[in-house]
Design a protein around this motif. Sequence first.
Motif, mmCIF file in Angstrom:
data_model
loop_
_atom_site.group_PDB
_atom_site.id
_atom_site.type_symbol
_atom_site.label_atom_id
_atom_site.label_comp_id
_atom_site.label_asym_id
_atom_site.label_seq_id
_atom_site.Cartn_x
_atom_site.Cartn_y
_atom_site.Cartn_z
ATOM 1 N N TRP A 124 -39.087 45.556 -67.153
ATOM 2 C CA TRP A 124 -40.475 45.837 -67.561
ATOM 3 C C TRP A 124 -40.900 45.024 -68.769
ATOM 4 N N ASN A 178 -42.672 50.746 -73.633
ATOM 5 C CA ASN A 178 -43.180 50.516 -72.289
ATOM 6 C C ASN A 178 -44.545 51.197 -72.152
ATOM 7 N N THR A 179 -45.186 50.988 -71.015
ATOM 8 C CA THR A 179 -46.506 51.578 -70.800
ATOM 9 C C THR A 179 -46.460 53.107 -70.882
ATOM 10 N N THR A 191 -45.496 43.934 -62.119
ATOM 11 C CA THR A 191 -46.127 45.227 -62.381
ATOM 12 C C THR A 191 -47.635 45.183 -62.174
ATOM 13 N N ASN A 192 -48.258 43.999 -62.349
ATOM 14 C CA ASN A 192 -49.715 43.897 -62.280
ATOM 15 C C ASN A 192 -50.231 43.455 -60.916
ATOM 16 N N TYR A 206 -48.067 51.641 -64.025
ATOM 17 C CA TYR A 206 -48.541 50.345 -64.492
ATOM 18 C C TYR A 206 -49.913 49.950 -63.949
#
Length: 205
Positions: free
Chosen positions: A129, A15-16, A174-175, A151
Amino acid sequence: MRRVPLGDGATVTLNTDTRIRIYQDDGRRTIRVLRGEVLIEGTTATSPTRVEVDGRKLDATQATFVVRKLDGDATQILVQDGRVDVAGGTPAEHASLAANTRYAFRQGTPQAWRLSSLRTGQMDRELAWREGKIALQGETLGEAVAIYARYSDTPIVIADPALARMQVTGLFATNNPLGFSRAIAEVFDADVRQERGRIVVARAH
């Protein structure tokens, strides 16, 4: 996010803001989780996997599980398939985790760990995610904003403390922090404004 094949049927998906270290220890592949969240898929792996995180050692063969180490939160192991054996410095830290279970603990407190069952569909929400989504299930707006901060470079500020304590449920991209902010503003009768590179959500007056 990044997906990395390990060469024997196992893969890791990061994940990020996640950092891991992979190395060989006496011929055994070992993954050390330094921070963030990683999905380890090994249901078709031909060799066992060991994971180290916060003083615990996890041994898994043909298992799929998540290791989550986030600042300010308890470290978590969530098992989707197979079995994961957890060992620590004392017998009190040991546990055997079956599918659909969560093991949570805090480093330096051997007695303070908790084993719980995952509800139907919860694992899919925990892994949203991977599809670029955030799945909220009763988190407060303050907690949701903290998740978004992982994010997005655009911070969300909840100007009213009472509003920050409101709970929210839903699936969000998320964006798209602005889209999330507008959605919660509509639900909670709030205003959204953009200023100095941030998004502010405040009670409507």
